[in-house]
Design a protein around this motif. Structure first.
Motif, PDB file in Angstrom:
ATOM      1  N   PHE A 119      11.992  -2.978  -6.317  1.00  0.00           N
ATOM      2  CA  PHE A 119      10.591  -2.661  -6.629  1.00  0.00           C
ATOM      3  C   PHE A 119       9.672  -3.826  -6.240  1.00  0.00           C
ATOM      4  O   PHE A 119       8.644  -3.638  -5.584  1.00  0.00           O
ATOM      5  CB  PHE A 119      10.468  -2.353  -8.125  1.00  0.00           C
ATOM      6  CG  PHE A 119       9.051  -2.162  -8.584  1.00  0.00           C
ATOM      7  CD1 PHE A 119       8.355  -1.005  -8.257  1.00  0.00           C
ATOM      8  CD2 PHE A 119       8.417  -3.143  -9.338  1.00  0.00           C
ATOM      9  CE1 PHE A 119       7.044  -0.825  -8.679  1.00  0.00           C
ATOM     10  CE2 PHE A 119       7.105  -2.969  -9.761  1.00  0.00           C
ATOM     11  CZ  PHE A 119       6.408  -1.808  -9.430  1.00  0.00           C
ATOM     12  N   GLY A 147       8.261  -4.862  -2.689  1.00  0.00           N
ATOM     13  CA  GLY A 147       7.067  -4.239  -2.129  1.00  0.00           C
ATOM     14  C   GLY A 147       5.770  -4.926  -2.475  1.00  0.00           C
ATOM     15  O   GLY A 147       4.707  -4.516  -2.004  1.00  0.00           O
ATOM     16  N   VAL A 148       5.822  -5.973  -3.286  1.00  0.00           N
ATOM     17  CA  VAL A 148       4.587  -6.647  -3.679  1.00  0.00           C
ATOM     18  C   VAL A 148       4.069  -7.466  -2.495  1.00  0.00           C
ATOM     19  O   VAL A 148       4.768  -8.348  -1.990  1.00  0.00           O
ATOM     20  CB  VAL A 148       4.816  -7.576  -4.893  1.00  0.00           C
ATOM     21  CG1 VAL A 148       3.544  -8.337  -5.228  1.00  0.00           C
ATOM     22  CG2 VAL A 148       5.286  -6.762  -6.088  1.00  0.00           C
ATOM     23  N   GLU A 149       2.870  -7.167  -2.086  1.00  0.00           N
ATOM     24  CA  GLU A 149       2.308  -7.898  -0.952  1.00  0.00           C
ATOM     25  C   GLU A 149       1.657  -9.182  -1.442  1.00  0.00           C
ATOM     26  O   GLU A 149       0.909  -9.179  -2.412  1.00  0.00           O
ATOM     27  CB  GLU A 149       1.262  -7.038  -0.242  1.00  0.00           C
ATOM     28  CG  GLU A 149       0.971  -7.524   1.167  1.00  0.00           C
ATOM     29  CD  GLU A 149      -0.259  -6.868   1.756  1.00  0.00           C
ATOM     30  OE1 GLU A 149      -0.795  -7.427   2.734  1.00  0.00           O
ATOM     31  OE2 GLU A 149      -0.701  -5.838   1.239  1.00  0.00           O
ATOM     32  N   THR A 150       1.981 -10.278  -0.773  1.00  0.00           N
ATOM     33  CA  THR A 150       1.382 -11.562  -1.142  1.00  0.00           C
ATOM     34  C   THR A 150       0.843 -12.236   0.103  1.00  0.00           C
ATOM     35  O   THR A 150       1.144 -11.820   1.221  1.00  0.00           O
ATOM     36  CB  THR A 150       2.433 -12.486  -1.799  1.00  0.00           C
ATOM     37  OG1 THR A 150       3.581 -12.542  -0.952  1.00  0.00           O
ATOM     38  CG2 THR A 150       2.834 -11.978  -3.168  1.00  0.00           C
TER      39      THR A 150
END
Lengths: 480, 480
Positions: free
Chosen positions: A473, A476-479
């Motif tokens: 999960f 998928g975090v965009e940084t």
């Protein structure tokens, strides 16, 4: 020199506490002369997981403090959450979390400006009076400009904007060819403006960060093409922040030029009045309209509706206003000198940050544009001494493994190690500070099939995930 | 608001050139409210390979220009290579390549400071006179400080350093606990000093970037431990730059305190005189010694040797000099307020850059600390129309594939597309600019087993490598 080199090493180690000197010696083999033709040896230091108990994020708002009418939601929240601290009127300390967020915003701006060919420079804040007198703005700027004299009594201002400086820079390049245009130079630097009444925290200060870009083109047509490509980059930037922005026609003010747009974030505390047509898409700052005009000047069929907006960006097509004054020319295809056509393009860096918080947050809880959250993930271990207390080390391991195994989360995971507090109390803090994802390591993490509770703070949704599912999960975090 | 949102999109697209509007629409689905709980959708723009013909790197030195005696090698090379451009005395424009290098240096500093627990903040440049009068330095600083008044006639200086500001910040935090110490706050910001005679380019300017860190500890012992850990971080930083630095005991000057060291780069143009003992490792700035002393005060067996140095960093143990004045206290283990013990630690950011170039370069060719080269790799295609001319597209492919397939070289590869020039002429330029690795794509690249010529500019070594070997070799290039 060789003796000195040898010598300095011994000195350095002699001065170091014993525990550190080993690491120091280890890195001494790294010499550019010998290491360039083999792989350079990295001796990167290791940065441990940040602990909430050690973050310098003190509340800078006393309980019951009267904030007066010069304040707004974002300012109150930012003081409360230890993001900023007041200094002189209109000047603020940016505390660590706010600065992390601002640095992310600068990286985003860099990415967008460089994608359209922008080249980053850095111009002095001290600007000689002479240049500003040449452009006629020394008088025009009035009391808004900070002015000072050096020890030789020469007069300067603290640059509120840099049209003069950048045009002088270009003018000094006598061999600039048409083949090198368009040229887009930009900087992200601290600017100064002696506001009569600084207000709304970072929204209208006297010292602020601005991205200012200046474009140089061979013709009006080319300059307008550049103008639109910068507008497009601005659109994309605001979209990536998830903001509901609006672009309106604008007045050129004391910058000058013949075409101008502003990018606004609609908000009640906005200081600009915007008029918009729901039919044809016409939109304008009220400054540009005939007084009292209420019908759309473009489609003539609809009444304009009004909204207030916070200005985040401003674009200007300048023509030759500055390039003529400073004789900024290029060598054209016919090998003749020709005056460049210019544009200039501003973004209020801390203003984008504060305005985003203003519109995305509730009265009690900060919400960031996802990309700009100072940290993406906060991990909450159970309370010390509680039934789930043994899971504390699981939380520590999780914090470390997330930072190590997910490249996008490197440096983005904090551990709320204040285990003397209940999970409920720390969840409340996390909600106020607005970490996008909070992972609770409670008694379910101690079961045979460990499960973690994940709170997505923007949606308020809660999920229970296994470690593998959690990792998947968070991939998928965009940084930035 | 919803109507506005809908509306703004149409406006934005209407204003965009047709070719751009599709991309813009594509990114419109990204909203924090809906996207937080799925993977956020990235709409990163693509930055193409930088082309040498388009880089803004103009020579800012006219042929035969008399540079006077206020200049030095690094200044001359930096003007010549289009890295800087002169503005007012002691003020410079940083052009794109120099700024890239400086941003790398800042990342390196961030890495090292954060590894020892440093937290980055940003303090205003405008400092109220009141604070400086409280510490007694308003008078002490004399003409070196830029002073100005705002429109309300309030007095300010442009901060040359921030002991007063940071101590006031700490003093305002009444609930700071001993558990939160040591606290290390640092910033990398532009500082101002009204030098009588600015000289040597970026080495002694009136406007410059400085990293200043301030530490707060519970006791002298703890403060000295912090002091040594910062010195160690400085040592490691200079080692990673491959510099032959030296650490010497130093005077405390108008910063104050009781213990101080300087970090120097030995160089003929250095403005400090250093004395060193080859026997016991003692080393000192001559300012700290008895006049005329020539034997080592530590081991007494050896004559001291003298060298000149460029000061890159300075560390101070301050004790309670500032914390007493501003009452910067913490709550100790006995729940009583106690005055913090302070240290302060400076690094001259643009000075490190210029001094490195000063000592590593020859009279004709810039050499950078490997980590700080603006670009790591320059690819040279053959001359247009030459026998190997068909290899031009191979060079373009290579540039792209290096940037794409090697994460460490992302954004680090430039293509010298000036194919109207011979390879020899462009090699000469590349040598002057100091790209660490130059890859020549010549006729050997067109053979059945293509081979590339790699020049390692620091060693002067040349290698012939297949594409796979080249990729493998360049994997080892450390970047930041």
């Amino acid at each position: 020199m060789e003796a000195l080199t040898h010598f300095c090493r011994r000195t350095a180690c002699a001065l170091l506490p014993r525990s550190l000197s080993k690491a120091s010696r280890r890195s001494h083999h790294c010499h550019p002369q010998t290491s360039q033709c083999t792989a350079r040896v990295s001796s990167k230091p290791v940065t441990p997981t940040p602990l909430v108990s050690r973050l310098f994020q003190p509340s800078n708002l006393r309980e019951g403090q009267d904030m007066g009418d010069m304040t707004c939601r974002s300012q109150r929240l930012m003081l409360q959450a230890g993001l900023i601290h007041s200094s002189n009127p209109g000047c603020f300390y940016y505390l660590p979390a706010a600065l992390r967020s601002m640095e992310k915003l600068v990286r985003l701006i860099d990415e967008e400006m460089q994608a359209i060919g922008g080249q980053k420079v850095d111009m002095p804040a001290l600007c000689g009076a002479e240049l500003w007198k040449q452009s006629g703005r020394w008088e025009l700027m009035g009391k808004e400009m900070f002015r000072l004299r050096d020890r030789h009594n020469a007069e300067y201002c603290l640059g509120p904007t840099h049209e003069e400086a950048v045009t002088e820079l270009l003018a000094s390049q006598s061999t600039l060819s048409y083949k090198q245009l368009p040229l887009l130079l930009y900087q992200v630097t601290r600017k100064f403006r002696d506001e009569q009444k600084p207000k709304f925290g970072l929204l209208r200060g006297r010292e602020f960060y601005m991205k200012d870009m200046y474009s140089f083109d061979i013709s009006e047509e080319a300059a307008l093409h550049t103008y639109h490509s910068v507008c497009h980059a601005y659109s994309r930037l605001f979209d990536r922040l998830g903001l509901s922005w609006v672009q309106v026609q604008a007045a050129t003010g004391n910058i000058g030029g013949t075409l101008s747009h502003e990018f606004h974030l609609p908000a009640d505390i906005g200081e600009d009045r915007l008029l918009m047509c729901g039919n044809c898409g016409f939109s304008a700052n009220v400054e540009t309209m005939e007084p009292g005009q209420t019908d759309c000047p473009q489609c003539h069929t609809t009444q304009l509706t009004e909204s207030k907006g916070i200005e985040l960006g401003h674009t200007f097509y300048l023509g030759t206003k500055y390039s003529k004054v400073f004789n900024a020319t290029f060598v054209n295809a016919q090998n003749k000198p020709s005056v460049t056509e210019m544009g200039c393009f501003g973004l209020g860096v801390n203003r984008i940050l504060a305005a985003s918080i203003e519109v995305l947050s509730s009265e009690e809880s900060i919400r960031w544009p996802g990309l700009l959250a100072p940290y993406q993930v906060c991990i909450l271990p159970p309370k010390k001494g509680s039934k789930a207390g043994e899971a504390i080390h699981l939380a520590e391991e999780l914090a470390q493994s997330l930072g190590n195994s997910l490249p996008n989360l490197k440096g983005e995971v904090v551990l709320d190690d204040r285990t003397q507090l209940t999970i409920g109390k720390r969840l409340k803090d996390a909600n106020m500070l607005g970490y996008p994802y909070v992972v609770v390591v409670g008694h379910k993490a101690m079961e045979e099939q460990p499960v973690f509770e994940v709170v997505c703070q923007h949606s308020g949704e809660t999920m229970f995930l296994s470690k593998d599912a959690l990792l998947h999960f968070l991939t998928g975090v965009e940084t930035i």
